[in-house]
Scaffold this motif. Structure first.
Motif, mmCIF file in Angstrom:
data_model
loop_
_atom_site.group_PDB
_atom_site.id
_atom_site.type_symbol
_atom_site.label_atom_id
_atom_site.label_comp_id
_atom_site.label_asym_id
_atom_site.label_seq_id
_atom_site.Cartn_x
_atom_site.Cartn_y
_atom_site.Cartn_z
ATOM 1 N N GLY A 133 14.912 -1.589 -31.482
ATOM 2 C CA GLY A 133 15.580 -2.847 -31.213
ATOM 3 C C GLY A 133 17.076 -2.758 -31.344
ATOM 4 O O GLY A 133 17.759 -3.770 -31.471
ATOM 5 N N THR A 134 17.638 -1.552 -31.334
ATOM 6 C CA THR A 134 19.069 -1.383 -31.526
ATOM 7 C C THR A 134 19.845 -1.877 -30.316
ATOM 8 O O THR A 134 19.624 -1.409 -29.203
ATOM 9 N N PRO A 135 20.776 -2.825 -30.493
ATOM 10 C CA PRO A 135 21.580 -3.291 -29.364
ATOM 11 C C PRO A 135 22.707 -2.333 -29.062
ATOM 12 O O PRO A 135 23.098 -1.528 -29.894
ATOM 13 N N ARG A 136 23.241 -2.411 -27.871
ATOM 14 C CA ARG A 136 24.410 -1.623 -27.527
ATOM 15 C C ARG A 136 25.624 -2.125 -28.293
ATOM 16 O O ARG A 136 25.718 -3.284 -28.650
ATOM 17 N N ASN A 137 26.577 -1.221 -28.511
ATOM 18 C CA ASN A 137 27.780 -1.602 -29.228
ATOM 19 C C ASN A 137 28.768 -2.351 -28.344
ATOM 20 O O ASN A 137 29.631 -3.063 -28.831
ATOM 21 N N PRO A 166 21.137 -1.466 -39.991
ATOM 22 C CA PRO A 166 22.094 -2.437 -40.548
ATOM 23 C C PRO A 166 23.408 -2.546 -39.788
ATOM 24 O O PRO A 166 23.919 -3.644 -39.574
ATOM 25 N N GLU A 167 23.963 -1.403 -39.342
ATOM 26 C CA GLU A 167 25.251 -1.475 -38.648
ATOM 27 C C GLU A 167 25.109 -2.148 -37.288
ATOM 28 O O GLU A 167 26.002 -2.882 -36.848
ATOM 29 N N ALA A 168 23.988 -1.904 -36.606
ATOM 30 C CA ALA A 168 23.752 -2.554 -35.322
ATOM 31 C C ALA A 168 23.491 -4.044 -35.522
ATOM 32 O O ALA A 168 23.959 -4.873 -34.734
#
Length: 220
Positions: A4-8, A155-157
């Motif tokens: 589920g990581t979004p793009r930066n 967490p960072e994403a």
């Protein structure tokens, strides 16, 4: 595994998205020219008021639908609903989903999509108001899980997602935003389940709850 990581960034490869749109319309039995609506939809998703609800979010939701597609009864309808679910987005208004569904109801018949599938797409778009599909609504489960999977990122994403949401509501004073956001987080944490598909439950439920709890603690 998709976490589920979004793009930066806030944009996605529009060439790939155009190809995906055309392929989805073919799968949905459409007969019209896909290009004009690709132009309209991608322009809508790239409007300047957007910081999270962007073409990157659209691409991420479509990627998660690929993971969850085996659970869907009508994957083409789910994909079309993803294209339209935030096609109309104004952070200061509450009728975005309804207006997005109405856009689908106008566009899809013009593209030759049959009435039953058009109605299903519009229903799914409206379902993203609550993200609460009824038991057995597998198409609704897939779309809602794909839309909410951003909550389960590292967490960072997740922090980048939360910052993008705050940026969209830049017109809201800090105190009011913190109170409103905290209320939303509490509502999400109070749900018995955030995700309904077997994959979402297994892979996204625990990290999403950890992220929500950490954000809430930071706000309060």
């Amino acid at each position: 595994m998709d976490t589920g990581t979004p793009r930066n960034d806030t944009t996605a490869d529009t060439t790939a998205l155009r190809a995906r749109w055309s392929a989805t319309l073919i799968a949905a039995g459409a007969s019209g020219d896909p290009a004009p609506y690709a132009d309209r939809l991608l322009a809508a998703w790239a409007e300047p008021q957007r910081r999270y609800h962007t073409t990157a979010h659209l691409a991420d939701v479509l990627a998660r639908i690929d993971v969850l597609a085996p659970y869907a009864a009508d994957p083409a309808a789910v994909e079309l609903a993803a294209w339209f679910h935030d096609a109309v987005y104004r952070p200061d208004r509450s009728e975005n989903e309804e207006r997005s569904a109405a856009m689908a109801e106008r566009a899809l018949p013009e593209l030759g999509v049959d009435p039953d599938r058009t109605a299903e797409v519009a229903r799914l778009v409206r379902l993203t108001v609550t993200h609460d599909p009824a038991p057995g609504d597998t198409d609704g489960e897939v779309l809602c899980d794909a839309d909410l999977a951003v909550l389960a990122g590292p967490p960072e994403a997740y922090a980048a997602y939360a910052a993008a949401v705050r940026a969209e509501y830049g017109f809201v004073p800090d105190d009011a935003f913190r109170a409103g956001r905290a209320a939303v987080l509490r509502q999400l944490l109070a749900l018995p389940r955030l995700f309904r598909t077997p994959y979402g439950t297994a892979h996204w439920e625990a990290p999403a709850r950890a992220n929500l709890a950490a954000e809430l603690a930071g706000l309060t």
